[in-house]
Design an enzyme around this catalytic site. Structure first.
Site, short mmCIF file in Angstrom:
data_model
loop_
_atom_site.label_atom_id
_atom_site.label_comp_id
_atom_site.label_asym_id
_atom_site.label_seq_id
_atom_site.Cartn_x
_atom_site.Cartn_y
_atom_site.Cartn_z
N HIS A 265 0.81 -1.22 0.00
CA HIS A 265 0.00 0.00 0.00
C HIS A 265 0.85 1.26 0.00
O HIS A 265 0.33 2.35 -0.26
CB HIS A 265 -0.91 -0.03 1.24
CG HIS A 265 -2.00 0.98 1.23
ND1 HIS A 265 -2.90 1.11 0.18
CD2 HIS A 265 -2.37 1.93 2.15
CE1 HIS A 265 -3.76 2.06 0.46
NE2 HIS A 265 -3.46 2.58 1.63
N TRP A 266 2.14 1.14 0.30
CA TRP A 266 3.00 2.31 0.42
C TRP A 266 4.03 2.35 -0.71
O TRP A 266 5.23 2.19 -0.50
CB TRP A 266 3.74 2.30 1.76
CG TRP A 266 2.88 2.61 2.95
CD1 TRP A 266 1.68 3.25 2.97
CD2 TRP A 266 3.20 2.32 4.31
NE1 TRP A 266 1.22 3.37 4.24
CE2 TRP A 266 2.13 2.82 5.10
CE3 TRP A 266 4.27 1.69 4.95
CZ2 TRP A 266 2.11 2.70 6.49
CZ3 TRP A 266 4.26 1.58 6.32
CH2 TRP A 266 3.19 2.09 7.09
#
Length: 286
Positions: A265-266
């Site tokens: 997600h990052w």
């Protein structure tokens, strides 16, 4: 002199009376780029973008990374009163910025997309990573029985921001757990979250109303976005499925998507150098 959190930190009071902490680097007269963080506990403009602020500024841009109200060093706000579009408009006005490129992760991407639909004259470029559009955002591949595994982990960490829960959070946010879920990082995120119990409390109380953050983007207006858009997503994102980015790609006319393998997600943290190159090239050539 290397950029540090202390040297980059700024504070401002918006016309509404809201105090906002933000981080800034680069020439004050250069093209402005605003980095918008996600909604995880301990999230701030610095914790989400410390590996990007200096690199993008060194490429010739004025970079701003605010702690949005409800997070970090900015004022606490109850979920029912939260409106990051309003806050962003006030921040740009207070800093004398007519238009800016917006780069948003997760919740920050939701803010950026909504801003692009409401204030097309004030956005030059749109960049999203792991975009969030609220319930029903992933109908084919996302979890069909409620929040995703990642969102459930976020909620647990808000209810108990211990280093153990933060370790679980960082592990689910990233693909390379061995590299990123370090004791140092998880303790730092835990300390940052626990430093603001008012933020934690407001987030948890917001769950009783159906969502920890208000989802206000009008999906029918996404196709009206005229700004050039770069849509980045990790193939291994366990918080928000990349189907959300495919939806944006199908609906924003001037858009292109980058799907990164071995990425959670990052994207801006796990693949910082590539992310910085992608963003700088996009801003310079579109």
């Amino acid at each position: 002199m290397p950029l540090t959190q202390e040297s980059a930190a700024r504070d401002i009071t918006l016309p509404s009376g809201t105090h906002v902490r933000y981080y800034e680097a680069g020439d004050a007269h250069a093209t402005p780029v605003v980095l918008l963080h996600g909604s995880g506990p301990g999230a701030t403009g610095w914790s989400n973008f410390s590996g990007n602020i200096g690199a993008i500024a060194d490429a010739g841009f004025r970079v701003l990374a605010p702690d949005m109200p409800g997070w970090g060093g900015s004022d606490a706000v109850a979920t029912k009163d939260m409106d990051h579009d309003r806050d962003l408009v006030e921040l740009l006005d207070a800093l004398g910025i007519e238009a800016a490129a917006l780069v948003g992760n997760s919740m920050g991407a939701h803010t950026a997309v909504r801003f692009a639909t409401l204030h097309p004259e004030r956005i030059t470029h749109l960049v999203t990573m792991g975009a969030s559009l609220g319930r029903g955002q992933a109908s084919l591949f996302g979890a069909g029985d409620g929040p995703s595994e990642g969102l459930k982990t976020i909620v647990r960490a808000y209810k108990d921001a211990s280093p153990e829960n933060m370790k679980a959070l960082v592990e689910i946010m990233t693909y390379d757990k061995a590299r990123f879920a370090t004791p140092e990082l998880t303790k730092a995120r835990s300390d940052a979250a626990l430093a603001r119990p008012d933020h934690l409390r407001n987030y948890v109380e917001g769950l009783a109303h159906g969502a920890p953050i208000p989802i206000r983007v009008d999906r029918e207006r996404i196709r009206e976005i005229e700004a050039p858009a770069l849509l980045i997503h990790g193939k291994d994102d366990r918080v928000l499925h990349f189907e959300v980015t495919l939806f944006l790609l199908a609906n924003i006319p001037n858009s292109r998507a980058v799907l990164l393998n071995r990425c959670g997600h990052w994207a801006m943290i796990e693949h910082a150098e590539e992310f910085n190159r992608l963003v700088v090239d996009f801003l310079r050539n579109n």
